[in-house]
Enzyme design. Structure first.
Site, PDB file in Angstrom:
ATOM      1  N   VAL B  44       4.301   9.478  -1.076  1.00 55.49           N
ATOM      2  CA  VAL B  44       3.619   9.500  -0.121  1.00 55.49           C
ATOM      3  C   VAL B  44       2.260  10.045  -0.550  1.00 55.49           C
ATOM      4  O   VAL B  44       1.678   9.465  -1.063  1.00 55.49           O
ATOM      5  CB  VAL B  44       3.953   9.272   1.552  1.00 55.49           C
ATOM      6  CG1 VAL B  44       2.888   9.902   1.680  1.00 55.49           C
ATOM      7  CG2 VAL B  44       4.873   9.542   2.076  1.00 55.49           C
ATOM      8  N   ALA B  73      -0.335  20.870  -3.426  1.00 53.19           N
ATOM      9  CA  ALA B  73       0.326  22.010  -3.513  1.00 53.19           C
ATOM     10  C   ALA B  73       1.898  21.140  -3.812  1.00 53.19           C
ATOM     11  O   ALA B  73       2.122  20.621  -2.442  1.00 53.19           O
ATOM     12  CB  ALA B  73       0.012  22.405  -1.714  1.00 53.19           C
ATOM     13  N   GLY B 163       4.766   4.170  10.430  1.00 53.80           N
ATOM     14  CA  GLY B 163       4.128   3.711   9.060  1.00 53.80           C
ATOM     15  C   GLY B 163       2.993   2.784   9.130  1.00 53.80           C
ATOM     16  O   GLY B 163       1.995   3.342   9.630  1.00 53.80           O
ATOM     17  N   ILE B 165       1.926   0.309  10.004  1.00 48.16           N
ATOM     18  CA  ILE B 165       1.177  -0.136  11.673  1.00 48.16           C
ATOM     19  C   ILE B 165       0.110   0.948  12.455  1.00 48.16           C
ATOM     20  O   ILE B 165       0.657   1.716  13.104  1.00 48.16           O
ATOM     21  CB  ILE B 165       2.382  -0.449  12.302  1.00 48.16           C
ATOM     22  CG1 ILE B 165       3.503  -1.271  11.623  1.00 48.16           C
ATOM     23  CG2 ILE B 165       2.139  -0.843  13.551  1.00 48.16           C
ATOM     24  CD1 ILE B 165       4.880  -1.430  12.458  1.00 48.16           C
ATOM     25  N   GLY B 216      18.084   0.360  -2.236  1.00 47.38           N
ATOM     26  CA  GLY B 216      17.010   1.576  -2.058  1.00 47.38           C
ATOM     27  C   GLY B 216      16.518   1.727  -0.736  1.00 47.38           C
ATOM     28  O   GLY B 216      15.867   2.048  -0.960  1.00 47.38           O
ATOM     29  N   LYS B 234      10.490   9.509  16.365  1.00 46.54           N
ATOM     30  CA  LYS B 234       9.165   9.192  16.022  1.00 46.54           C
ATOM     31  C   LYS B 234       9.490   8.118  18.307  1.00 46.54           C
ATOM     32  O   LYS B 234       8.074   8.079  18.552  1.00 46.54           O
ATOM     33  CB  LYS B 234       9.357   7.309  15.796  1.00 46.54           C
ATOM     34  CG  LYS B 234       9.273   7.608  14.591  1.00 46.54           C
ATOM     35  CD  LYS B 234      10.157   6.651  13.205  1.00 46.54           C
ATOM     36  CE  LYS B 234       9.530   6.716  12.098  1.00 46.54           C
ATOM     37  NZ  LYS B 234      10.447   5.708  10.800  1.00 46.54           N
ATOM     38  N   GLY B 337       7.495   4.115   2.723  1.00 42.93           N
ATOM     39  CA  GLY B 337       6.854   2.885   1.333  1.00 42.93           C
ATOM     40  C   GLY B 337       5.511   4.146   1.271  1.00 42.93           C
ATOM     41  O   GLY B 337       4.379   4.470   2.196  1.00 42.93           O
TER      42      GLY B 337
END
Lengths: 465, 465
Positions: B44, B73, B163, B165, B216, B234, B337
């Protein structure tokens, strides 16, 4: 504090119908008060007024201030409105005076005049404005946006596009760090209801519209919906947000659904697709990949049944967004109706009210990209063309040449022979790769002129591939 | 102005790879600059850094200020990162110093420590924070929200749930004038991929997880996903937003998908349903209709194929919301992702940056409703129970009595005889009306004790009716 809570408890025990929330506010909490004026009390306005009163305590907790409804401007204030749980003295015919003393003005009259003047007056006198007025925003949005900026107030309009569905805020805030490439919207419930019913029943357009009218899904005069005017206004607003560019309704290419036949719906079924009226906003890129224009259009289109938009049934709305980083997103829900629309209106009211308290304001118009709106002929998409032809050797070659000469590449051809012997005819169904609308139109003209082609039976755009 | 524009034009003609945006900023526009610190440069973080640089001009136009990336960082600053188009000197191991000089801090390290301390230090030094850290928010959100309020800065976290959305902003802003009744979320892509593949292939859990790992879609240690920990975090965040109530991850009832068998998937198919891992947040009302508690849980459930959530395939996420006025809404897109997540992060960065410029800040935590979290036994839903029983008269009556004694009402029963003669057995598939989880558990216990019941083969909750 405990004494205040006790008082609040007793006041809350009284039903909202008996004491309007704004009358209860001085004793129920020590919160400040913001004055809210409501313009219009039709289906949406009465739902907004009802929620403002019924949910007064929750709204106060969420805003950090009481929202005091100081007046409702209507044409006939003396008319009894027993369904709206407010003090009848709040109704007034003097909208102009009302908006001058409000902190927040909610405009749900609709139409261009007097809504525009009232909004401008409200902002000039320091009020933030929440509106559901898609027609006004699509015709003269920049005037309103400029007035909001000049007077340092908010202009919020979530309810103007797709009713209850949060789409304006996601477009102008959530996706503002991304690059929107394309928006495909089912933004008119009436036409979606009609097309969905045509798909499930096999019926024609006219009888389905009558059914929709009987069920209350279409108005007595359905022109604004079925001719795509309503969707075009929403397309203009969505394109402006998506591409940081001013787009007005007169720049939107518009075709309605009145020409969609049962045969078109059947043709879509045969390629495992459905017909939807789509509001389409696309970024056009030049050869280097840089944005060079926007394409904004409303027209019926075939869309594969596997596409998320294909499963949007009845009068539901949905907006499908393709962005560079986010990928594919879809927002689904009710696009119209008093309560769904008032949900969107009140979300905006809370937002602008919070800004009044905390300082600052929400995002203003963003039109820096200032891209031109491409002519419809430059729009690129895929096409479904149905031809009636003679059934003899060489016909397909001739037809294929007509496509090739105009630079339109064919993806699939399906030929079906009808009848036998020398006089037998065939139907040709062709789906193209992406081509410009002008190239497709020129191809259709050329096909019409071929002696082996009896008729171009129909053609329709294919989206969402 | 024209000279400035010329300069801007020349600078923009240089590709972003050659000149990082932050180096170009002094000459390209007269805009102010905001200092952005990035914590973490994994999947990310590197996508965020890339977008900040590549889209620097657009972001500047949208914010009204240049976003200057002042440092990234990472644990090993000396490691070459050729895919991240920034000056290598920006990498630092000293996160603590970095956050003290930023206007906006983006935290994409994940985990509890050191993320929590860094965020708190950043806010104490006046920075607004954008984070994707669901684990931290679900474990200790109130500490962070309090620090944001105390320091008068923003804490935004759109990327923490689903993510790309937009769901956090719609929940805390768009729907804030409405009352959310229920949230059903497919918020974990790995488990949705596994369950979807089990549905389409008929394969079992273990082999499908292996396939997901090979592709994956699942990690080498898939525990956090398949045991529902990720979804539970969540769910806690969504419930807090939906119901204006603090909910932490340890208050979320959690069941993963490891027990879901090919037989369960097949049983769902037979009732035209699919199995999904759902994050469910529900408002519980007392007899008067007033909100009395919230139910927050994560577990596999059957959901009808006609429900909008059923069509969410592969690793996609979707959040389905039922609100009093808005009705049913659904938000659909990519839940994970690098790029999709960075789209959400950058939307938040633009929002908090605009607040730095315009004054004010976004909505703070809203926890005024302060409802208790109901025990799982009080949750009400429908159930699918599969029994192996003796095939003789009176069995169904006995089974039905066991349900009735525990107050569980039966909606449908399907009986199938297996084999013939005195020893023949039958399968009973029962779907109930709404009942509490404790009543269902007691019913299952009672069924297990019946001598005509060989086994309670399986039971699963049925949602979304």
């Amino acid at each position: 504090m405990s004494q205040l809570n006790d008082v609040a408890g007793r006041v809350e025990a009284v039903t909202p119908e008996e004491i309007p929330a704004e009358m209860a506010s001085p004793t129920s909490t020590p919160l400040p008060t913001l004055k809210v004026a409501l313009l219009g009390c039709g289906v949406v306005g009465s739902a907004v007024a009802t929620m403002l009163v019924r949910n007064g305590d929750d709204l106060a907790s969420r805003v950090g201030a009481r929202l005091e409804l100081i007046g409702i401007a209507v044409r006939r204030p003396e008319r009894p409105r027993p369904d709206v749980p407010v003090d009848p003295s709040l109704f007034t015919a003097d909208a102009d005076t009302l908006v001058r003393s409000a902190d927040v003005v909610i405009e749900v009259i609709g139409g261009i005049d007097p809504a525009r003047e009232l909004i401008l007056t409200a902002m000039k006198h320091g009020a933030s404005v929440v509106t559901a007025n898609k027609a006004l925003l699509a015709e003269d949005g920049p005037t309103l946006y400029a007035a909001a900026a000049e007077n340092n107030v908010d202009l919020y309009y979530e309810a103007a596009v797709a009713g209850a569905i949060p789409i304006v805020r996601p477009m102008r805030e959530s996706l503002v760090g991304d690059d929107v490439q394309r928006v495909l919207g089912i933004v008119n419930g009436t036409t979606n209801f009609v097309l969905d019913k045509m798909d499930s029943t096999g019926a024609g357009f006219a009888e389905t519209v009558e059914q929709a009218q009987a069920l209350g899904y279409a108005e007595a005069d359905p022109t604004a919906d079925v001719e795509g005017f309503d969707a075009a206004a929403k397309a203009a607003i969505l394109a402006s947000l998506a591409f940081h560019t001013r787009v007005s309704i007169d720049q939107v290419h518009r075709e309605g659904i009145t020409e969609v036949s049962a045969a078109d719906i059947q043709a879509a079924r045969e390629m495992d697709a459905v017909v939807k009226l789509l509001a389409i906003c696309e970024l056009v890129r030049d050869d280097s990949g840089a944005p060079s224009a926007v394409s904004v259009r409303v027209h019926p289109a075939m869309i594969a049944r596997s596409h998320p938009l294909a499963s949007v049934r009845d009068a539901y709305n949905a907006v499908f967004v393709e962005a560079s980083a986010a990928g594919e997103l879809m927002f689904y829900g009710k696009g119209a109706g008093g309560e769904p629309t008032s949900s969107a209106v009140l979300g905006d009211v809370v937002a602008v009210a919070r800004h009044r308290l905390a300082g600052g304001h929400g995002p203003a118009e963003s039109a820096y990209a200032d891209l031109p709106v491409a002519a419809m002929g430059q729009a690129t998409t895929r096409y479904h063309i149905s031809l009636a032809v003679a059934d003899r050797p060489g016909v397909l070659a001739q037809v294929a040449s007509a496509f090739a000469e105009h630079g339109v590449s064919i993806e699939t051809v399906r030929q079906r022979v009808l009848g036998e012997g020398d006089e037998s005819r065939a139907s040709l169904v062709i789906v193209t790769h992406h081509a410009t609308d002008s190239a497709l139109a020129a191809t259709v003209d050329a096909l019409t002129g071929l002696d082996t082609v009896d008729a171009v039976v129909s053609w329709m755009r294919v989206e969402g591939a």
